[in-house]
Design a protein around this motif. Structure first.
Motif, PDB file in Angstrom:
ATOM      1  N   UNK A 273      14.516 -26.971  -9.816  1.00 55.64           N
ATOM      2  CA  UNK A 273      14.190 -27.216 -11.171  1.00 55.64           C
ATOM      3  C   UNK A 273      15.015 -28.201 -11.629  1.00 55.64           C
ATOM      4  N   UNK A 274      16.197 -28.294 -11.466  1.00 56.81           N
ATOM      5  CA  UNK A 274      17.165 -29.084 -11.910  1.00 56.81           C
ATOM      6  C   UNK A 274      17.018 -30.762 -11.340  1.00 56.81           C
ATOM      7  N   UNK A 275      16.639 -30.773  -9.951  1.00 63.83           N
ATOM      8  CA  UNK A 275      16.274 -32.099  -9.148  1.00 63.83           C
ATOM      9  C   UNK A 275      14.961 -32.346  -9.657  1.00 63.83           C
ATOM     10  N   UNK A 276      13.976 -31.677  -9.862  1.00 67.28           N
ATOM     11  CA  UNK A 276      12.576 -32.108 -10.069  1.00 67.28           C
ATOM     12  C   UNK A 276      12.423 -32.422 -11.583  1.00 67.28           C
ATOM     13  N   UNK A 277      12.814 -31.587 -12.464  1.00 66.37           N
ATOM     14  CA  UNK A 277      12.832 -31.781 -13.702  1.00 66.37           C
ATOM     15  C   UNK A 277      13.475 -33.011 -14.136  1.00 66.37           C
ATOM     16  N   UNK A 278      14.652 -33.265 -13.537  1.00 67.77           N
ATOM     17  CA  UNK A 278      15.634 -34.557 -13.844  1.00 67.77           C
ATOM     18  C   UNK A 278      14.859 -35.635 -13.533  1.00 67.77           C
ATOM     19  N   UNK A 279      13.972 -35.454 -12.306  1.00 70.65           N
ATOM     20  CA  UNK A 279      13.253 -36.708 -11.870  1.00 70.65           C
ATOM     21  C   UNK A 279      11.890 -36.802 -12.832  1.00 70.65           C
TER      22      UNK A 279
ATOM     23  N   UNK B 285       9.365 -41.351 -17.074  1.00 66.05           N
ATOM     24  CA  UNK B 285       8.456 -42.133 -16.815  1.00 66.05           C
ATOM     25  C   UNK B 285       8.494 -42.628 -15.163  1.00 66.05           C
ATOM     26  N   UNK B 286       7.429 -42.360 -14.539  1.00 65.86           N
ATOM     27  CA  UNK B 286       7.607 -42.221 -13.200  1.00 65.86           C
ATOM     28  C   UNK B 286       7.793 -43.847 -12.892  1.00 65.86           C
ATOM     29  N   UNK B 287       7.316 -44.837 -13.628  1.00 64.09           N
ATOM     30  CA  UNK B 287       7.659 -46.307 -13.133  1.00 64.09           C
ATOM     31  C   UNK B 287       9.046 -46.833 -13.594  1.00 64.09           C
ATOM     32  N   UNK B 288       9.687 -46.115 -14.364  1.00 59.19           N
ATOM     33  CA  UNK B 288      11.141 -46.358 -14.714  1.00 59.19           C
ATOM     34  C   UNK B 288      12.244 -46.247 -13.833  1.00 59.19           C
ATOM     35  N   UNK B 289      13.374 -46.784 -13.773  1.00 55.39           N
ATOM     36  CA  UNK B 289      14.390 -46.352 -12.870  1.00 55.39           C
ATOM     37  C   UNK B 289      15.188 -45.133 -13.614  1.00 55.39           C
ATOM     38  N   UNK B 290      15.965 -44.502 -13.233  1.00 49.84           N
ATOM     39  CA  UNK B 290      16.573 -43.526 -13.878  1.00 49.84           C
ATOM     40  C   UNK B 290      18.114 -43.287 -13.165  1.00 49.84           C
ATOM     41  N   UNK B 291      18.941 -42.544 -13.638  1.00 55.95           N
ATOM     42  CA  UNK B 291      20.260 -42.323 -13.338  1.00 55.95           C
ATOM     43  C   UNK B 291      20.223 -40.699 -12.690  1.00 55.95           C
ATOM     44  N   UNK B 292      20.612 -40.551 -11.466  1.00 57.20           N
ATOM     45  CA  UNK B 292      20.821 -39.311 -10.959  1.00 57.20           C
ATOM     46  C   UNK B 292      22.213 -38.650 -11.673  1.00 57.20           C
ATOM     47  N   UNK B 293      22.270 -37.516 -12.275  1.00 55.72           N
ATOM     48  CA  UNK B 293      23.613 -37.251 -12.690  1.00 55.72           C
ATOM     49  C   UNK B 293      23.413 -35.460 -12.426  1.00 55.72           C
ATOM     50  N   UNK B 294      24.160 -35.149 -11.519  1.00 50.82           N
ATOM     51  CA  UNK B 294      24.018 -33.691 -11.281  1.00 50.82           C
ATOM     52  C   UNK B 294      24.740 -32.712 -12.430  1.00 50.82           C
ATOM     53  N   UNK B 295      25.792 -33.069 -12.900  1.00 55.05           N
ATOM     54  CA  UNK B 295      26.151 -32.253 -14.025  1.00 55.05           C
ATOM     55  C   UNK B 295      24.978 -31.995 -15.312  1.00 55.05           C
ATOM     56  N   UNK B 296      24.437 -33.270 -15.588  1.00 51.27           N
ATOM     57  CA  UNK B 296      23.494 -33.381 -16.602  1.00 51.27           C
ATOM     58  C   UNK B 296      22.295 -32.691 -16.310  1.00 51.27           C
TER      59      UNK B 296
ATOM     60  N   UNK C 181      15.810 -40.332   3.273  1.00 49.69           N
ATOM     61  CA  UNK C 181      16.730 -40.799   2.508  1.00 49.69           C
ATOM     62  C   UNK C 181      16.480 -40.409   1.125  1.00 49.69           C
ATOM     63  N   UNK C 182      17.498 -40.948   0.275  1.00 45.68           N
ATOM     64  CA  UNK C 182      17.031 -40.502  -1.094  1.00 45.68           C
ATOM     65  C   UNK C 182      16.060 -41.401  -1.672  1.00 45.68           C
ATOM     66  N   UNK C 183      15.664 -42.370  -1.067  1.00 46.58           N
ATOM     67  CA  UNK C 183      14.456 -43.052  -1.626  1.00 46.58           C
ATOM     68  C   UNK C 183      13.129 -42.320  -1.100  1.00 46.58           C
ATOM     69  N   UNK C 184      13.315 -41.299  -0.492  1.00 47.60           N
ATOM     70  CA  UNK C 184      12.038 -40.445  -0.369  1.00 47.60           C
ATOM     71  C   UNK C 184      11.882 -39.347  -1.140  1.00 47.60           C
ATOM     72  N   UNK C 185      12.748 -39.350  -2.253  1.00 46.02           N
ATOM     73  CA  UNK C 185      12.872 -38.083  -3.140  1.00 46.02           C
ATOM     74  C   UNK C 185      11.845 -38.292  -4.257  1.00 46.02           C
ATOM     75  N   UNK C 186      11.794 -39.661  -4.915  1.00 51.75           N
ATOM     76  CA  UNK C 186      10.652 -39.631  -5.690  1.00 51.75           C
ATOM     77  C   UNK C 186       9.268 -39.471  -5.574  1.00 51.75           C
ATOM     78  N   UNK C 187       8.974 -40.247  -4.322  1.00 49.17           N
ATOM     79  CA  UNK C 187       7.527 -40.228  -4.176  1.00 49.17           C
ATOM     80  C   UNK C 187       7.000 -38.620  -3.654  1.00 49.17           C
ATOM     81  N   UNK C 188       8.296 -38.063  -2.937  1.00 48.79           N
ATOM     82  CA  UNK C 188       7.962 -36.687  -2.865  1.00 48.79           C
ATOM     83  C   UNK C 188       7.541 -35.869  -3.927  1.00 48.79           C
ATOM     84  N   UNK C 189       8.372 -35.761  -4.928  1.00 47.29           N
ATOM     85  CA  UNK C 189       8.549 -34.921  -6.015  1.00 47.29           C
ATOM     86  C   UNK C 189       7.326 -35.596  -6.964  1.00 47.29           C
TER      87      UNK C 189
END
Ligand code: ARG
Length: 583
Positions: free
Chosen positions: A436-442, A446-457, A129-137
């Motif tokens: 590139x969009x997904x990984x660089x966006x993440x 900073x890994x320890x901070x939360x961020x907002x996923x924004x497809x267009x941005x 699920x989406x919680x697995x995106x950050x640890x993978x990247x």
């Protein structure tokens, strides 16, 4: 190769010594007044106290001892700064060294060392699920970074394959199909090689069982018993477990491949199982593990603790081992099999307490010796565009695959609409851009901070995005291919100010990678390539490259942007994505 700051520092330290002062005052930093100079040394201010003389006169004395060939400007400025600008020939020689040395001359600080990076953390029988995106990247980037800096880097997905979810599926299956041979205690034949369910069945079985556990205490009890029985070696359950593993792993491989995330080891909690009995016996013998309310626990609290530090539970009262047990036993296994110098865990930061407990238990008991570094990088949450937790329309958890598909579809539409590539290239180009969009966006956060996923941005060409970086690389690739063979061309001294800025930016490669490794911060690499790409684009806009008539000058331009492109590509490889040929 030495980092450029160390190299300049050495020169300034020698000048301090030659002028009769302690060389340790010669530390050079990047200038905090780029309008005045490129590098600076403030050592004269401190030296003045020791030598009881005016700082400016010290700075002047040192300035006189510096080699004018290395600097375009050497300025002693009041009250005692030493302001420096590098000479073009110094930069030329340094960059030529970078481009001819293996791996751009980065210092292999991990040579001879082993790191295990524990990331991904997929759970068998549950879709990612989406919680697995950050640890993978983040984990993949940090693993690649370690490998690039010389470590033997072992990425281990550490599957959740030994816990209650397995018992839940077994219990649910046994209530639906009790006639299956896996549940027959008298069965002595071989178990079927075909699984009694499909991936789709499995994906329905787990959530159903999980929901049922909450409302049906008898069922919950069965699931707990099934978990313990599986762990204690029940043959039918082991056979079912193997089926669950096979079906689920094929699917996990597929999704991680789509993310270009690859593990050297597909081990899991279950692989720690053989180490548990001996570990428990040993911890009991040595008095580290004690009985408490029917369970076996490892107290890890210390007098200096400011917050409550509960003991590590090793064996629950029903005999089942849990997350902490398998993590500790995995450390036994890793020390034995890999002798790592460092073990880095990348998980959600909400697991910080768990790792604190494990690390303490591992240190106290000597399972991990003091010379092996243990680090937990707890990452923040990826939220929706509105800053709220990411949910599906009906409030459920979004599957990782759905997110990847949404990003891919969005990018594909742009690729098709703008007729970027031939039809047969659409999928490959789309895949590269979407990653590139997904990984660089993440990773740019900073890994320890939360961020907002924004497809267009994230998928915009402008701004601090992965696409901007790709676009810069593609632009240079296109110039290079129009120019022709370029790999042999030597670096020249900077022909203009933009070229010099670009050259200085390039020198930041090795120090950036080292800091990113030291602080487990791939965002530093993102910030670096964003700046480097900016310098490339500025240089491109202010310099006629392909139309330059002076062929020597042109060859220098080409060599420079070629090196910048190679470095950008190396950095994005570490971050886990790559550039298409056209976009
Ligand atoms: N499977 C776990 C989860 O989903 C993550 C595993 C992380 N690694 C570890 N060694 N505990 O939360």
């Amino acid at each position: 190769m030495s980092n450029i700051l160390d190299l300049i520092t050495e020169k300034v330290q020698r000048a301090f010594a030659d002028a009769g002062f302690d060389p340790s005052y010669g530390r050079v930093t990047v200038s905090n007044r780029p309008d005045l100079c490129e590098y600076q040394c403030n050592g004269a201010l401190a030296a003045a106290k020791q030598y009881h003389c005016a700082p400016l006169s010290i700075a002047q004395a040192v300035a006189e001892k510096l080699d004018a060939a290395d600097f375009e400007m050497i300025q002693a400025a009041a009250p005692g700064f030493l302001n420096l600008k590098l000479s073009g020939t110094f930069l030329q020689a340094y960059l030529q060294g970078m481009r001819t040395a293996p791996d751009f001359g980065v210092e292999k600080i991990g040579a001879g060392k082993t790191v295990v990076v524990d990331y991904g953390g997929a759970n068998v029988a549950k879709p990612l699920h989406i919680g697995h995106l950050r640890p993978a990247i983040i984990g993949e980037a940090l693993k690649r970074l370690h490998a690039y800096l010389g470590y033997k880097a072992i990425g281990d997905v550490h599957l959740g394959d030994w816990g209650l979810q397995m018992g839940l599926i077994i219990a649910e299956l046994s209530s639906r199909q009790p006639e299956l041979c896996y549940f027959d205690p008298d069965y002595t034949g071989e178990y079927p090689s075909e699984p009694p369910f499909t991936l789709a069945d499995l994906e329905e079985l787990y959530p159903t069982a999980s929901a049922r556990k909450k409302v049906d205490p008898a069922f919950a009890e069965q699931a707990h018993q099934a978990t313990a029985a599986l762990q204690q070696g029940h043959p039918g359950y082991r056979a079912l477990w193997q089926h669950i593993m096979n079906v689920s792993l094929a699917d996990l491989h597929r999704v991680y491949d789509a993310l270009d995330v690859h593990f050297e080891a597909w081990l899991g909690e279950s692989d720690a199982e053989p180490y548990i009995p001996a570990m428990i016996a040993d911890l009991k013998d040595r008095g580290f593990a004690v009985e408490s309310e029917g369970a076996l626990v490892f107290p890890v609290a210390e007098d200096t603790d400011k917050k409550e530090m509960p003991p590590c539970i090793l064996v629950k009262s029903d005999g089942a081992s849990i997350y902490a047990t398998t993590d500790l036993a995995t450390l036994v296994q890793r020390m034995q099999d890999n002798h790592p110098d460092k073990i880095l865990y990348v998980t959600d930061k909400r697991q910080a307490l768990h790792f604190e407990q494990i690390f303490r238990a591992a240190r106290k008991s000597g399972i991990v010796p003091p010379e092996t570094q243990l680090e937990h990088l707890g990452h923040g949450t990826m939220n929706g565009k509105d800053g709220k937790p990411f949910k599906t329309r009906d409030g459920g958890v979004l599957r990782l695959e759905t997110l990847i598909t949404e990003m891919t579809d969005f990018v594909r539409a742009k690729v098709v609409e703008n007729r970027i590539v031939e039809d047969d290239q659409v999928e490959d180009t789309t895949h590269k851009i979407a990653l590139a969009a997904l990984k660089y966006g993440d990773l740019s956060n900073q890994p320890t901070k939360d961020y907002n996923f924004d497809l267009e941005r994230f998928a915009a060409f402008e701004g601090n995005t992965g696409l901007y970086i790709l676009y810069t690389i593609v632009r240079v690739k296109s110039i290079l291919s129009r120019y022709g063979a370029w790999a042999h061309l030597p670096i020249q001294p900077p022909a203009n100010a933009c070229a010099k800025d670009l050259m200085i930016a390039i020198t930041g490669f090795s120090p950036t990678l080292q800091s990113a490794l030291k602080s487990s911060a791939p965002n530093l690499i993102c910030a670096y390539i964003y700046e480097l790409a900016g310098c490339v684009n500025k240089f491109y806009h202010e310099t006629r490259i392909l139309t330059e008539e002076d062929k020597d000058l042109q060859a220098g331009y080409i060599a420079l942007i070629g090196l910048a492109k190679d470095i950008l590509e190396q950095c994005i490889y570490i971050l886990g994505f790559s550039a298409p040929d056209k976009m």
